[in-house]
Design a protein around this motif. Structure first.
Motif, PDB file in Angstrom:
ATOM      1  N   GLY A 176      41.767  27.118  33.604  1.00 14.50           N
ATOM      2  CA  GLY A 176      42.072  27.250  32.190  1.00 14.50           C
ATOM      3  C   GLY A 176      42.369  28.688  31.817  1.00 14.50           C
ATOM      4  O   GLY A 176      42.440  29.568  32.673  1.00 14.50           O
ATOM      5  N   TYR A 177      42.532  28.909  30.516  1.00 17.17           N
ATOM      6  CA  TYR A 177      42.903  30.229  30.030  1.00 17.17           C
ATOM      7  C   TYR A 177      42.417  30.397  28.597  1.00 17.17           C
ATOM      8  O   TYR A 177      42.002  29.439  27.936  1.00 17.17           O
ATOM      9  N   ARG A 231      45.904  37.682  27.760  1.00 23.32           N
ATOM     10  CA  ARG A 231      45.656  36.322  28.259  1.00 23.32           C
ATOM     11  C   ARG A 231      44.751  36.436  29.475  1.00 23.32           C
ATOM     12  O   ARG A 231      45.020  37.215  30.390  1.00 23.32           O
ATOM     13  N   ASN A 238      50.260  25.069  26.848  1.00 20.26           N
ATOM     14  CA  ASN A 238      49.880  25.541  25.512  1.00 20.26           C
ATOM     15  C   ASN A 238      49.750  24.405  24.502  1.00 20.26           C
ATOM     16  O   ASN A 238      50.038  24.565  23.318  1.00 20.26           O
ATOM     17  N   TYR A 256      41.331  30.657  37.801  1.00 26.06           N
ATOM     18  CA  TYR A 256      41.819  29.741  38.833  1.00 26.06           C
ATOM     19  C   TYR A 256      40.724  29.444  39.841  1.00 26.06           C
ATOM     20  O   TYR A 256      39.896  30.300  40.148  1.00 26.06           O
ATOM     21  N   ALA A 309      43.272  34.196  32.492  1.00 23.56           N
ATOM     22  CA  ALA A 309      43.464  32.927  33.195  1.00 23.56           C
ATOM     23  C   ALA A 309      42.459  32.836  34.338  1.00 23.56           C
ATOM     24  O   ALA A 309      42.200  33.829  35.022  1.00 23.56           O
ATOM     25  N   PRO A 317      44.675  25.949  38.608  1.00 20.88           N
ATOM     26  CA  PRO A 317      44.292  26.528  37.314  1.00 20.88           C
ATOM     27  C   PRO A 317      43.117  25.771  36.693  1.00 20.88           C
ATOM     28  O   PRO A 317      43.115  24.537  36.650  1.00 20.88           O
ATOM     29  N   ASP A 358      45.037  24.479  31.107  1.00 23.76           N
ATOM     30  CA  ASP A 358      46.405  25.001  31.056  1.00 23.76           C
ATOM     31  C   ASP A 358      47.380  23.832  31.065  1.00 23.76           C
ATOM     32  O   ASP A 358      47.825  23.368  32.110  1.00 23.76           O
TER      33      ASP A 358
END
Length: 131
Positions: A70-71, A54, A103, A58, A56, A68, A100
């Protein structure tokens, strides 16, 4: 800042462990992380190129929690096969970064992450698990 996490699926639980944190980029809407990250394959993916990773991203804040952006989920194999050949503008192989939002299946896209270089160093090739 960019964070990289590896996943471990155990019979009774799911573990996500942070294995890398980048330098933060100040006041940039389109950051370019030029630092070179060299990590053993066993650290990145337990030697399994298809283990879930994953990434991520920030927005760095000095006065409060990082926000955040996104991821995305990927694998080491995907990072190796989706290296941009046309530089930072190569959107065809870019990873989609989504908001984010717990999910959510229809989370909005917040950007693209272009991988400019990814390789397995010779000393790590022996740690690959047989597939």
């Amino acid at each position: 800042s960019l964070f990289l996490y590896r996943s471990l699926h155990l019979p009774t639980k799911y573990i996500r462990q942070r294995i890398y944190r980048s330098e933060y980029k100040k006041n940039l809407i389109n950051p370019l992380w030029e630092e070179i990250m060299t990590l053993p394959l066993t650290t990145v993916c337990y030697g399994d190129l298809d283990n879930e990773l994953r990434i991520a991203i920030y927005d760095y804040n000095t006065k409060h929690k990082h926000t955040p952006i996104g991821y995305c989920f990927t694998t080491a194999r995907s990072l190796l096969t989706n290296v941009a050949v046309r530089g930072n503008a190569d959107r065809e192989v870019a990873l989609e970064i989504v908001a984010d939002e717990g999910n959510a299946p229809n989370a909005p896209k917040t950007g693209l992450l272009v991988v400019l270089q990814a390789e397995i160093l010779e000393e790590d090739e022996s740690s690959l698990s047989e597939s």
